[in-house]
Design a protein around this motif. Sequence first.
Motif, PDB file in Angstrom:
ATOM      1  N   GLU A   1      10.617   2.499   2.920  1.00  0.00           N
ATOM      2  CA  GLU A   1       9.514   2.031   1.301  1.00  0.00           C
ATOM      3  C   GLU A   1       8.600   1.094   2.389  1.00  0.00           C
ATOM      4  OE1 GLU A   1      13.170  -0.638  -0.418  1.00  0.00           O
ATOM      5  OE2 GLU A   1      13.258   0.945  -1.494  1.00  0.00           O
ATOM      6  N   GLU A   2       8.575   0.675   3.106  1.00  0.00           N
ATOM      7  CA  GLU A   2       7.483   0.125   3.738  1.00  0.00           C
ATOM      8  C   GLU A   2       5.990   0.870   4.017  1.00  0.00           C
ATOM      9  OE1 GLU A   2       7.200  -3.359   7.151  1.00  0.00           O
ATOM     10  OE2 GLU A   2       7.724  -1.383   7.991  1.00  0.00           O
ATOM     11  N   ILE A   3       6.372   2.022   4.352  1.00  0.00           N
ATOM     12  CA  ILE A   3       5.083   2.968   4.649  1.00  0.00           C
ATOM     13  C   ILE A   3       4.898   3.480   3.652  1.00  0.00           C
ATOM     14  CG2 ILE A   3       4.780   5.411   5.389  1.00  0.00           C
ATOM     15  CD1 ILE A   3       6.901   4.860   7.844  1.00  0.00           C
ATOM     16  N   LEU A   4       5.675   3.829   2.172  1.00  0.00           N
ATOM     17  CA  LEU A   4       5.643   4.878   1.416  1.00  0.00           C
ATOM     18  C   LEU A   4       4.626   3.374   0.962  1.00  0.00           C
ATOM     19  CD1 LEU A   4       6.616   6.841  -0.352  1.00  0.00           C
ATOM     20  CD2 LEU A   4       7.867   5.620  -0.839  1.00  0.00           C
ATOM     21  N   SER A   5       4.684   2.592   0.656  1.00  0.00           N
ATOM     22  CA  SER A   5       3.738   1.478  -0.540  1.00  0.00           C
ATOM     23  C   SER A   5       2.655   0.821   0.420  1.00  0.00           C
ATOM     24  CB  SER A   5       4.719  -0.044  -0.085  1.00  0.00           C
ATOM     25  OG  SER A   5       5.199  -0.684   1.509  1.00  0.00           O
ATOM     26  N   LEU A   6       2.480   1.521   1.659  1.00  0.00           N
ATOM     27  CA  LEU A   6       1.384   1.722   2.054  1.00  0.00           C
ATOM     28  C   LEU A   6       0.500   2.789   2.061  1.00  0.00           C
ATOM     29  CD1 LEU A   6       2.105  -0.528   5.339  1.00  0.00           C
ATOM     30  CD2 LEU A   6       0.300  -0.940   2.910  1.00  0.00           C
ATOM     31  N   LEU A   7       0.787   4.047   1.121  1.00  0.00           N
ATOM     32  CA  LEU A   7       0.718   5.114   1.343  1.00  0.00           C
ATOM     33  C   LEU A   7      -0.691   5.422   0.450  1.00  0.00           C
ATOM     34  CD1 LEU A   7       1.247   7.992   2.876  1.00  0.00           C
ATOM     35  CD2 LEU A   7       2.432   8.621   0.368  1.00  0.00           C
ATOM     36  N   HIS A   8      -2.109   5.999   2.034  1.00  0.00           N
ATOM     37  CA  HIS A   8      -2.909   6.343   1.222  1.00  0.00           C
ATOM     38  C   HIS A   8      -3.957   7.747   1.473  1.00  0.00           C
ATOM     39  CE1 HIS A   8      -3.518   2.251  -0.454  1.00  0.00           C
ATOM     40  NE2 HIS A   8      -4.689   2.347  -0.597  1.00  0.00           N
ATOM     41  N   ALA A   9      -4.661   8.122   0.979  1.00  0.00           N
ATOM     42  CA  ALA A   9      -5.799   9.326   1.538  1.00  0.00           C
ATOM     43  C   ALA A   9      -6.683   8.860   1.429  1.00  0.00           C
ATOM     44  CB  ALA A   9      -5.163  10.358   0.216  1.00  0.00           C
ATOM     45  N   THR A  10      -7.680   8.416   1.561  1.00  0.00           N
ATOM     46  CA  THR A  10      -9.074   8.070   2.078  1.00  0.00           C
ATOM     47  C   THR A  10      -8.392   6.832   2.819  1.00  0.00           C
ATOM     48  OG1 THR A  10     -11.137   8.210   1.395  1.00  0.00           O
ATOM     49  CG2 THR A  10      -9.149   7.387  -0.182  1.00  0.00           C
ATOM     50  N   ASP A  11     -10.497   6.373   2.486  1.00  0.00           N
ATOM     51  CA  ASP A  11     -10.474   4.927   3.392  1.00  0.00           C
ATOM     52  C   ASP A  11     -11.030   3.928   2.626  1.00  0.00           C
ATOM     53  OD1 ASP A  11     -11.365   2.775   5.531  1.00  0.00           O
ATOM     54  OD2 ASP A  11     -12.288   3.952   6.417  1.00  0.00           O
ATOM     55  N   ASN A  12     -10.765   3.183   2.242  1.00  0.00           N
ATOM     56  CA  ASN A  12     -11.497   2.276   1.709  1.00  0.00           C
ATOM     57  C   ASN A  12     -12.258   1.348   1.385  1.00  0.00           C
ATOM     58  OD1 ASN A  12      -8.613   2.375  -0.539  1.00  0.00           O
ATOM     59  ND2 ASN A  12      -8.117   0.714   0.845  1.00  0.00           N
ATOM     60  N   ALA A  13     -12.868   1.914   2.665  1.00  0.00           N
ATOM     61  CA  ALA A  13     -14.166   0.730   3.263  1.00  0.00           C
ATOM     62  C   ALA A  13     -14.978   2.132   3.097  1.00  0.00           C
ATOM     63  CB  ALA A  13     -13.959   0.699   4.301  1.00  0.00           C
ATOM     64  N   LEU A  14     -15.324   3.059   2.210  1.00  0.00           N
ATOM     65  CA  LEU A  14     -15.765   3.803   2.664  1.00  0.00           C
ATOM     66  C   LEU A  14     -15.999   4.456   0.730  1.00  0.00           C
ATOM     67  CD1 LEU A  14     -15.165   6.452   4.506  1.00  0.00           C
ATOM     68  CD2 LEU A  14     -16.844   4.527   5.401  1.00  0.00           C
ATOM     69  N   ILE A  15     -14.947   3.936   0.202  1.00  0.00           N
ATOM     70  CA  ILE A  15     -15.374   3.777  -1.687  1.00  0.00           C
ATOM     71  C   ILE A  15     -16.124   3.112  -2.418  1.00  0.00           C
ATOM     72  CG2 ILE A  15     -14.250   3.916  -3.675  1.00  0.00           C
ATOM     73  CD1 ILE A  15     -11.250   3.690  -2.334  1.00  0.00           C
ATOM     74  N   LYS A  16     -16.855   4.451  -3.042  1.00  0.00           N
ATOM     75  CA  LYS A  16     -18.176   3.949  -3.799  1.00  0.00           C
ATOM     76  C   LYS A  16     -17.745   3.060  -4.923  1.00  0.00           C
ATOM     77  CE  LYS A  16     -21.543   5.359  -1.343  1.00  0.00           C
ATOM     78  NZ  LYS A  16     -22.202   5.049  -0.219  1.00  0.00           N
TER      79      LYS A  16
END
Length: 423
Positions: free
Chosen positions: A77-92
């Motif tokens: 559940e810990e890993i699932l809660s942090l699942l992302h598909a991109t780098d948030n720092a690069l988001i416009k």
Amino acid sequence: MQRRSCLYQPHKCEVHAFGVHIDSVYIGPSMTKAEMRKLLGIVIYMSVVHLPGRRDYWSAATRQEFVADAMPLNRFEEILSLLHATDNALIKKKGEPGYDRLHKVRPLLNNLNKNFAKCAEPEHMSVDEHIVPFKGHYNLKVYMEKKTNKWGYKIWGSAGASGYIHKFYVQGDNLVEDLKKRGFHVTCTVRQNRRRQCPTLTKKFEKKGRGSYDYRSAEGVLVCSWYDNKIVNVASNKCSVKPTAEVRRYEKKTKACVNIECPALIKAYNKCMGGVDKCDMMLSLYPIKMKSRKWYRRLIFHMIDLAIANAWHLQKAVKGTSSKYYKFKLAIAECLVQGALEPHPMQRDEMPNLPRDVPSAKHVPNHVRFDGINHLPKQMAKVPKNCKFPNCQRRTRFFCMKCKVYLCIDGKSDCFYNYHLTD
């Protein structure tokens, strides 16, 4: 707060996980690639083997060894809660140049489309829509009254007759512009109020009876209205009305089958349509259902399902036959959990804790037996057991920790070595 975990990078499949501080609470240690593989394997397994709740796979009454032995519940559940598909720092941000409403899934979407396109496209493809169910809050969510799942994301896909998806688009992408750039000829159904300056004589169809049709053309586009059980409108920049063909239909008044006239473009449309519907049907059999308020996670799991369905179609095309779809998904899940996709060192805490006299497994899948990864011998039984290698009559105490079978490993025979190399 440090950057969260990253499932997919634009040109390189890597997994990064960091300890995260949220409101002065530390969440978890670093995540390994092996853990990500296990997480995906568990999620795929859950899509086939259904239980009422996610925690039931670890509970004493309904425990599933495949899931519970692979990863603890809290870590899952810990890993699932942090699942992302991109780098948030690069988001416009909204309003900035290059802003994309699909920024959370864009790298994964582009990579899958790139890989799907490696398979040769057939001469005729169908383009259709399907819904990814989602009832959370996001501006890409749509409502379609006639769909089984009325709320969700509208996905457009182009597929061959087999159901293999060559490219897909989430609503928000410009489908028509992309097809035009790729030089596609189109034959499609159109609504009655979308024919613009191509009115056809549909009012006289009921008097003429079934099989009557009328058409108009302008600027290389032909619009045809054909009366079957009801009026069907089809537009094309490729096909023509002639030559017409005869199709067989059931007539209620005479209670018999009759032949009626059918324009060529409608027959071509009926012949080539349905590829996306086949894929949609397969995805509805064993979908990954991980409830989440995050809009992008539902799309991530749908893309994983889509990739598995395409892989099944490729296996069927190459071999001429294929295993059942649910068995194919279970084999992928087992492969991921066993770590068969990529060599990685086995940690001491990853070694299964087995009793001394554990019995041999009845069947070992080939993708586990011959992967050449982490097949470690261990002296287990107090009383020697029968060797699992075919035609070997000897008994041994040595046990393969991955295959869970007893094999001879001494100077007299090479059963352990041969078992993992020969069929």
